[in-house]
Design a protein around this motif. Structure first.
Motif, PDB file in Angstrom:
ATOM      1  N   ASN A  29      42.233  19.962 -64.515  1.00 16.90           N
ATOM      2  CA  ASN A  29      43.518  20.365 -63.955  1.00 16.90           C
ATOM      3  C   ASN A  29      44.411  19.204 -63.539  1.00 16.90           C
ATOM      4  O   ASN A  29      45.612  19.386 -63.369  1.00 16.90           O
ATOM      5  N   ASN A  30      43.843  18.021 -63.360  1.00 20.02           N
ATOM      6  CA  ASN A  30      44.588  16.946 -62.683  1.00 20.02           C
ATOM      7  C   ASN A  30      44.384  15.587 -63.331  1.00 20.02           C
ATOM      8  O   ASN A  30      43.840  14.665 -62.709  1.00 20.02           O
ATOM      9  N   ASP A  31      44.789  15.445 -64.563  1.00 18.33           N
ATOM     10  CA  ASP A  31      44.767  14.132 -65.231  1.00 18.33           C
ATOM     11  C   ASP A  31      43.370  13.548 -65.380  1.00 18.33           C
ATOM     12  O   ASP A  31      43.210  12.334 -65.501  1.00 18.33           O
ATOM     13  N   GLU A  32      42.333  14.394 -65.387  1.00 17.97           N
ATOM     14  CA  GLU A  32      40.982  13.879 -65.620  1.00 17.97           C
ATOM     15  C   GLU A  32      40.842  13.321 -67.037  1.00 17.97           C
ATOM     16  O   GLU A  32      39.987  12.479 -67.308  1.00 17.97           O
ATOM     17  N   ILE A  33      41.689  13.814 -67.937  1.00 17.08           N
ATOM     18  CA  ILE A  33      41.731  13.325 -69.304  1.00 17.08           C
ATOM     19  C   ILE A  33      43.192  13.073 -69.659  1.00 17.08           C
ATOM     20  O   ILE A  33      44.093  13.574 -68.976  1.00 17.08           O
ATOM     21  N   SER A  34      43.441  12.323 -70.717  1.00 22.05           N
ATOM     22  CA  SER A  34      44.804  12.079 -71.164  1.00 22.05           C
ATOM     23  C   SER A  34      45.039  12.774 -72.499  1.00 22.05           C
ATOM     24  O   SER A  34      44.277  12.587 -73.448  1.00 22.05           O
ATOM     25  N   LEU A  35      46.087  13.593 -72.549  1.00 21.97           N
ATOM     26  CA  LEU A  35      46.453  14.286 -73.776  1.00 21.97           C
ATOM     27  C   LEU A  35      47.779  13.785 -74.331  1.00 21.97           C
ATOM     28  O   LEU A  35      48.244  14.283 -75.357  1.00 21.97           O
TER      29      LEU A  35
END
Length: 559
Positions: free
Chosen positions: A57-63
């Motif tokens: 939900n909070n920028d744990e990964i970058s898309l």
């Protein structure tokens, strides 16, 4: 007998991984370039599903910068009974150019399906579609497609299995190839391992994610194989039962396998679950093309088939065939809930809005989208153009019907021609339809106009616009089986004004975008959206009073 009707989750809900813990069922689905990422659904009856959470939900990964259809692929949901933990294994597809398919695979865990989830644990970069199997002895195994990028080798690769040590965060055994001679349809993907009566069962997706898609299964007394194939020599579930031998064929489309007698297509990528009463069901992805076409605007949806085990311990569909059905028998002990409505009415009256809103390429933050600065409204600050794969300012929901309308009211005071606010239809950054309020120099006033992107080319409807005197207007898009009409209504007007009628938007579909002949261009599906753009100073904002989606407005159009 109560019936379950497919799809059980309409609209973009592909690669379903199903799980039951106690009396609740859960499904995880792919989200690709959309955030929040990894959508989690819950049900008590297998028919009605509700979005309850997202794993990220909070920028744990970058898309940001993700090309369609890369991003987050095929999350696999499992439960470790020994440690009472939920697990999700997933692939982050980074690049698909040159058929290299660069992906990193990870696993996360939580004590609750609602999170919080652990930091990602790196598994491998050998391929994609990982899954976890928690054996009775406490060992955990990873199965995954080993992607083949070399010419003249079996495409797209082989299924491999290894033991993984989650205490040490590393492989505890070599990779073992387990699908040699396993499949006739080729394109082995999405492995799942199950155990029953002393057999390990390996279930895979086969035939590519197009019209030849299917579910195949094999079994072995040893988790590392060898696995004997199902005695039928065919998929156990498919929408196209005709025999196909396609090893070495990289084409995911397989349009020649379209089955004109089936109301659903592309049935494959299966995941198995047992009910408390001992009945078995298989969740799978599926598609519904526009009538008389092979175009699927709603993308790959989630379907369900009833299964059973034969006397000699093989899995097959409950009716003994392998053709996916539009309706299946519900569990005998199921109490079917009130049917879920996929209509959406959001008034933005609270501090949060519905969990089914997603954004392409970036996560939602209060700095650019919130309901707090002006209570009772959704405020969106202008982002990059809709062509951007970095920071577009967009909130969207999945299209779930062939016949629907989307509507909003927006207040906006642009001071530059690049500042716009409105709503529309969106497949990805290269393919969309956008009805927006903006400043028109030629009209010397605010105006409602239409722009469109098709295969990366912009189309502007220069002469179809509605000048307005105040920066407040209602906007509507009517979508009917691939044809769109856009309308607007000012505060002083009694009726809607049609801006442009009968726009062909059938190309906003998996087969209509970006692909070459014979291939599928994407597999993410159509969304409806609110957006604000600002290529001036990124300081403008628009306030939306409501967002409404009404589905199935004209059921007779299906006839």
């Amino acid at each position: 007998m109560t019936k379950i009707k497919n799809p059980i989750i309409p609209g973009m809900a592909p690669d379903p991984s199903i799980l039951r813990v106690d009396d609740k069922y859960y499904i995880a689905t792919s989200t690709f370039h959309w955030a929040p990422a990894i959508e989690l659904y819950e049900s008590t009856d297998l028919q009605n599903w509700h979005v309850i959470e997202h794993a990220f939900n909070n920028d744990e990964i970058s898309l940001q910068g993700t090309a369609t259809p890369a991003g987050i692929w095929a999350p696999h949901l499992s439960y470790d009974q020994k440690n009472k933990r939920y697990w999700i294994a997933y692939s982050h597809m980074l690049n698909m150019n040159g058929r290299e398919f660069n992906a990193n695979s990870f696993a996360i865990w939580s004590d609750s399906i609602h999170g919080p989830w652990s930091e990602p644990i790196y598994l491998t970069s050998i391929g994609f579609d990982p899954s976890l199997f928690h054996d009775e002895d406490g060992k955990t195994y990873v199965s995954i497609l080993e992607w083949e990028s070399r010419p003249n080798y079996q495409a797209p690769g082989r299924i491999v299995i290894a033991e993984f040590d989650f205490e040490a965060h590393k492989l505890a055994s070599p990779w073992h190839t387990v699908t040699t001679g396993f499949t006739t349809r080729g394109a082995s993907e999405a492995p799942n391992v199950y155990k029953r009566h002393g057999y390990y069962y390996l279930m895979i997706a086969a035939g590519g994610t197009g019209y030849a898609h299917g579910v195949e299964i094999g079994r072995s007394r040893n988790i590392f194989g060898p696995y004997e194939p199902h005695p039928s020599g065919e998929p156990i579930v498919t929408a196209s039962p005709a025999h196909l031998f396609s090893k070495g064929d990289p084409d995911a489309g397989q349009f020649q396998m379209y089955n004109p007698t089936s109301p659903i297509q592309k049935a494959g990528h299966g995941s198995l679950v047992e009910t408390p009463g001992g009945e078995w069901y298989l969740a799978h992805l599926m598609s519904r093309p526009l009538p008389h076409t092979t175009l699927n605007p709603l993308g790959r949806e989630t379907g369900l088939q009833k299964m059973h085990w034969t006397a000699d311990d093989w899995l097959e569909m409950a009716d003994g065939s392998n053709l996916a059905k539009e309706t299946v028998d519900a569990p005998k002990d199921a109490i079917i809930e009130t049917p879920v409505s996929h209509d959406i009415t959001e008034s933005f009256a609270g501090h949060t809005y519905q969990t089914n809103f997603m954004s392409p390429y970036r996560f939602q933050h209060e700095q650019w989208v919130n309901t707090t600065e002006r209570p009772g409204h959704l405020r969106i600050y202008g982002g990059e153009s809709l062509f951007s794969q970095m920071n577009p300012s967009m909130l969207a929901t999945r299209a779930t019907s062939f016949d629907y309308s989307i509507e909003t009211e927006v207040e906006f005071q642009p001071d530059h021609y690049s500042e716009t606010a409105g709503l529309g239809l969106y497949y990805d950054s290269n393919n969309w339809l956008y009805l927006r309020l903006y400043w028109s120099a030629s009209a010397n006033s605010l105006a409602v106009g239409l722009s469109q992107a098709k295969l990366g080319e912009k189309i502007t409807y220069l002469y179809q616009k509605l000048p307005v005197q105040v920066g407040k207007v209602q906007l509507k898009v009517r979508y009917n089986f691939g044809i769109a009409t856009v309308l607007a209504k000012t505060p002083a007007a009694d009726e809607w004004t049609t801006i442009v009628a009968d726009i062909d938007v059938q190309y906003l579909s998996d087969e209509g975008v970006n692909g070459v002949k014979g291939e599928i261009g994407g597999f993410t599906g159509l969304f409806n959206f609110l957006a604000v753009t600002d290529a001036h100073q990124h300081d403008s904002f628009a306030d939306f009073t409501y967002y409404k989606v009404l589905n199935d407005l004209d059921e007779s159009a299906l006839d």
